[in-house]
Design a protein around this motif. Sequence first.
Motif, PDB file in Angstrom:
ATOM      1  N   HIS A  44       0.817  -1.216   0.000  1.00 13.35           N
ATOM      2  CA  HIS A  44       0.000   0.000   0.000  1.00 13.35           C
ATOM      3  C   HIS A  44       0.851   1.268   0.000  1.00 13.35           C
ATOM      4  O   HIS A  44       1.978   1.269   0.489  1.00 13.35           O
ATOM      5  CB  HIS A  44      -0.921   0.019   1.223  1.00 13.35           C
ATOM      6  CG  HIS A  44      -1.868  -1.129   1.258  1.00 13.35           C
ATOM      7  ND1 HIS A  44      -3.105  -1.092   0.667  1.00 13.35           N
ATOM      8  CD2 HIS A  44      -1.750  -2.366   1.797  1.00 13.35           C
ATOM      9  CE1 HIS A  44      -3.708  -2.253   0.829  1.00 13.35           C
ATOM     10  NE2 HIS A  44      -2.904  -3.045   1.525  1.00 13.35           N
ATOM     11  N   TYR A  45       0.263   2.323  -0.520  1.00 17.22           N
ATOM     12  CA  TYR A  45       0.865   3.644  -0.408  1.00 17.22           C
ATOM     13  C   TYR A  45       0.359   4.271   0.902  1.00 17.22           C
ATOM     14  O   TYR A  45      -0.353   3.638   1.653  1.00 17.22           O
ATOM     15  CB  TYR A  45       0.449   4.522  -1.589  1.00 17.22           C
ATOM     16  CG  TYR A  45       0.949   4.052  -2.932  1.00 17.22           C
ATOM     17  CD1 TYR A  45       2.233   4.366  -3.364  1.00 17.22           C
ATOM     18  CD2 TYR A  45       0.131   3.319  -3.787  1.00 17.22           C
ATOM     19  CE1 TYR A  45       2.694   3.953  -4.618  1.00 17.22           C
ATOM     20  CE2 TYR A  45       0.584   2.901  -5.050  1.00 17.22           C
ATOM     21  CZ  TYR A  45       1.864   3.226  -5.446  1.00 17.22           C
ATOM     22  OH  TYR A  45       2.317   2.822  -6.673  1.00 17.22           O
ATOM     23  N   GLY A  46       0.725   5.488   1.160  1.00 14.99           N
ATOM     24  CA  GLY A  46       0.169   6.167   2.337  1.00 14.99           C
ATOM     25  C   GLY A  46       1.190   6.344   3.447  1.00 14.99           C
ATOM     26  O   GLY A  46       1.309   7.401   4.036  1.00 14.99           O
ATOM     27  N   THR A 163       2.154  10.080   3.811  1.00 19.22           N
ATOM     28  CA  THR A 163       2.049  10.880   2.582  1.00 19.22           C
ATOM     29  C   THR A 163       0.638  11.417   2.365  1.00 19.22           C
ATOM     30  O   THR A 163       0.430  12.305   1.558  1.00 19.22           O
ATOM     31  CB  THR A 163       2.407  10.037   1.340  1.00 19.22           C
ATOM     32  OG1 THR A 163       1.433   9.020   1.190  1.00 19.22           O
ATOM     33  CG2 THR A 163       3.769   9.411   1.466  1.00 19.22           C
ATOM     34  N   THR A 164      -0.323  10.809   3.054  1.00 15.17           N
ATOM     35  CA  THR A 164      -1.723  11.211   2.867  1.00 15.17           C
ATOM     36  C   THR A 164      -1.957  12.629   3.386  1.00 15.17           C
ATOM     37  O   THR A 164      -1.131  13.169   4.120  1.00 15.17           O
ATOM     38  CB  THR A 164      -2.645  10.254   3.634  1.00 15.17           C
ATOM     39  OG1 THR A 164      -2.038   9.961   4.885  1.00 15.17           O
ATOM     40  CG2 THR A 164      -2.837   8.959   2.889  1.00 15.17           C
ATOM     41  N   SER A 165      -3.101  13.205   3.023  1.00 16.55           N
ATOM     42  CA  SER A 165      -3.397  14.576   3.453  1.00 16.55           C
ATOM     43  C   SER A 165      -3.480  14.682   4.974  1.00 16.55           C
ATOM     44  O   SER A 165      -3.059  15.657   5.558  1.00 16.55           O
ATOM     45  CB  SER A 165      -4.705  15.055   2.837  1.00 16.55           C
ATOM     46  OG  SER A 165      -4.541  15.110   1.443  1.00 16.55           O
ATOM     47  N   ASP A 166      -4.063  13.671   5.605  1.00 17.99           N
ATOM     48  CA  ASP A 166      -4.038  13.681   7.068  1.00 17.99           C
ATOM     49  C   ASP A 166      -3.540  12.330   7.574  1.00 17.99           C
ATOM     50  O   ASP A 166      -3.651  11.320   6.880  1.00 17.99           O
ATOM     51  CB  ASP A 166      -5.431  13.984   7.637  1.00 17.99           C
ATOM     52  CG  ASP A 166      -6.418  12.898   7.276  1.00 17.99           C
ATOM     53  OD1 ASP A 166      -6.848  12.161   8.161  1.00 17.99           O
ATOM     54  OD2 ASP A 166      -6.728  12.764   6.064  1.00 17.99           O
ATOM     55  N   THR A 169      -5.850   8.912   7.779  1.00 18.10           N
ATOM     56  CA  THR A 169      -6.060   8.082   6.591  1.00 18.10           C
ATOM     57  C   THR A 169      -4.924   7.076   6.405  1.00 18.10           C
ATOM     58  O   THR A 169      -5.134   5.960   5.952  1.00 18.10           O
ATOM     59  CB  THR A 169      -6.120   8.969   5.320  1.00 18.10           C
ATOM     60  OG1 THR A 169      -6.816  10.163   5.646  1.00 18.10           O
ATOM     61  CG2 THR A 169      -6.804   8.268   4.180  1.00 18.10           C
ATOM     62  N   GLU A 193       6.338  15.714  -1.074  1.00 18.06           N
ATOM     63  CA  GLU A 193       6.728  15.056  -2.325  1.00 18.06           C
ATOM     64  C   GLU A 193       7.707  15.911  -3.142  1.00 18.06           C
ATOM     65  O   GLU A 193       8.577  15.384  -3.830  1.00 18.06           O
ATOM     66  CB  GLU A 193       5.462  14.745  -3.133  1.00 18.06           C
ATOM     67  CG  GLU A 193       5.686  14.035  -4.454  1.00 18.06           C
ATOM     68  CD  GLU A 193       6.152  12.581  -4.308  1.00 18.06           C
ATOM     69  OE1 GLU A 193       5.926  11.979  -3.238  1.00 18.06           O
ATOM     70  OE2 GLU A 193       6.758  12.074  -5.277  1.00 18.06           O
TER      71      GLU A 193
ATOM     72  N   ASP B  37      -7.268  10.860  -2.794  1.00 17.56           N
ATOM     73  CA  ASP B  37      -6.178  11.585  -2.151  1.00 17.56           C
ATOM     74  C   ASP B  37      -4.865  11.192  -2.831  1.00 17.56           C
ATOM     75  O   ASP B  37      -4.164  10.297  -2.389  1.00 17.56           O
ATOM     76  CB  ASP B  37      -6.141  11.216  -0.652  1.00 17.56           C
ATOM     77  CG  ASP B  37      -5.068  12.000   0.096  1.00 17.56           C
ATOM     78  OD1 ASP B  37      -4.433  12.894  -0.522  1.00 17.56           O
ATOM     79  OD2 ASP B  37      -4.882  11.732   1.292  1.00 17.56           O
ATOM     80  N   LYS B  75       1.684  -0.866  -5.948  1.00 21.50           N
ATOM     81  CA  LYS B  75       0.823  -1.059  -4.784  1.00 21.50           C
ATOM     82  C   LYS B  75      -0.663  -0.916  -5.126  1.00 21.50           C
ATOM     83  O   LYS B  75      -1.012  -0.417  -6.193  1.00 21.50           O
ATOM     84  CB  LYS B  75       1.191  -0.050  -3.691  1.00 21.50           C
ATOM     85  CG  LYS B  75       2.529  -0.434  -3.034  1.00 21.50           C
ATOM     86  CD  LYS B  75       3.396   0.737  -2.709  1.00 21.50           C
ATOM     87  CE  LYS B  75       4.858   0.399  -2.890  1.00 21.50           C
ATOM     88  NZ  LYS B  75       5.476  -0.356  -1.826  1.00 21.50           N
TER      89      LYS B  75
END
Lengths: 225, 385
Positions: A44-46, A163-166, A169, A193, B37, B75
């Motif tokens: 996953h990203y984030g 990396t997410t806005s908040d 998440t 980024e 997002d 991912k």
Amino acid sequence: MMTVYAQYSFGGYKIFRLAENAVEEVTGLNRLGLPQSGIQLFSHYGIKFICTSDIDGNYILFVNDMPCKEKDDMGRSKTCSMLITSKDKADVPLMRRIAVMIAFELDVFESFFSSLFSIKETLAFNSTDFKAFFDSVCIDASMLSDRLRSTIAIKSNPIIIYTTSDAKTALEPLYNRFEKKNLRKGFLLKWDENTRNIKDNSIERIGFMPLIKKIINKIVTIWKN
Amino acid sequence: MLGGRRVGKSTILAGVMETLGNSAALSSHFICEDSTDYKAYSNFSIKKKYRALTSMLDTQKPGTIFMTRGMGDSKIQKYNISIRLSDKPGRLMVDFYDVPGEFTNPQKVEFQSEMLPLISDCDVFIVGIDTPYLMECAESVNNAHNRITDLEVSLQNIIVKGKTDLKMVMLVPLKCEKWLECGDIDKVIEKVKERYGVLLKTLSAYPSMMVSILPIATVGGIRYKQMYPAMIVKRDGIYTGYSCTPEVGSEVVVGDGGRYKIQSPYSVGYDPEAKVDGVTIPNSWYELIPGVGYAPKNCEQTALHILRFLIVKTMLKQQENEKASDGFFGYIRGAMNIFLNWWNGIDYDAFKNLVAELQKEGKIKDSGDGIELYHICNEWKEVEL
Ligand SMILES: Nc1nc2c(ncn2[C@@H]2O[C@H](COP(=O)(O)OP(=O)(O)O)[C@@H](O)[C@H]2O)c(=O)[nH]1
Ligand SMILES: [Mg+2]
């Protein structure tokens, strides 16, 4: 004992265990000790970076989605991700030091780590330089010379870069493999980024790469002699 | 969204986003918005990917061949797409899970731990098919590249939780401009039925399962030209990232269409990465179709089929609810309320009427251009739009 895994694209994205003399692919039948939490992080990203322990008692240092040199026509890079894990408490202080080093100068680590891979006939990983990086963190005290770094290095709260806005998440999906209460106590840092670093002006760069180069050279000299 | 690596899965969604708004010129129309997002996804939005592809219409010259393959995602991504009506408040939120093709492989750890929960959660499965490989390659190559055997195994994990828990699988042939253009799309469908035969039969035997084949042209003006063995440019023996054709008198064409003379320190070698499960995969090369430009075809049908599916599924649940409402199955009512959350704050009737209207006008296509409802389940037949 610490084990290092990486996600890298070689005929598609795969997870490999990086040993001194071998790059072995992790598969469903042959998990090669990869913890469940690691699979989740790789998929996953984030989360850009995390240093903490999971619910199964693995100590984890993970860096996500690092760009490699190779780019496509649209300027998009191949990426790689890294996981260092150990069940041994004795490894924690060193992992913690490495984590602080990397977290505060992620762009430097990104280009260092991604450059260790090369494709000749198969996928190769330069474990000598990687080991030298580890050793340099052990040997060189100047790397943790400033207060902030040395303080965070000896604490045990998770270090998380999202990396997410908040932050919520990014953290929520982790709650099944990491203890929520523990994650909430973490040093939460936001990823930028554009600068490929954390958004925090209080952190000074110390430029750890020249130090590593110095130590790599030292090791090579010893070896030659 | 499932299927092999680099077959065009992510691009399907981009195509939908670009075209849905223009598709339904009736009393009202759809507006499609992306509230994902992207900060979480290294800023590579599906729009950006789509633009990179369509920009080749301007940057490539007629008569040259080029590759359209960019770097893939490593991912799982969740896109939050909302669809609303131009003249009504409220948005229908649809989550699309876009997964790397590699994860379709049931033997991978990512499949077992991250994909299985998604497969049991989702209602609609879009399977991307790389048409040039389907049509032009040996069965073993096509099977590996499009991950057909893997799909047969992985889609067995779809869970139908009762009669009204409708599910839908769409097989979507992509990059099929060449066959659409010369009226040969039926040959593609025939081949899909042959090569995906086991998958199609297995799925059709499921209760409450809809199965369709829906070829789309995401670009229009770019068509498949030919396969070449996957070669790569080397520098001092190290592989660079540049794909190219085999050498013809020391000259090659690289992926972006440029011609190069290969000389020291450069050389050309077989791409060691061009392998899926041990099978060597060639590269597909493309060319412009003169005078066509940006002309997507039936992209919006993907979304319209999904919308119609959501309406039919809701209607089935409503019927079930009505049957149970005066009985003692009060708990079903509770389940129903959760289900209708889809439509919270949305004018469901307006959506339903628009979809019904589109259906009547033949704007939701179930035939033509190779589109086919391969299997219609009995539950689907019970409701009338
Ligand atoms: N020629 C052509 N190329 C396409 C088409 N759709 C996608 N591509 C290209 O194929 C590559 C893979 O597409 P993508 O949607 O990212 O594939 P995914 O890996 O299945 O998600 C990208 O570089 C696209 O530009 C198409 O319809 N025609
Ligand atoms: Mg994709």
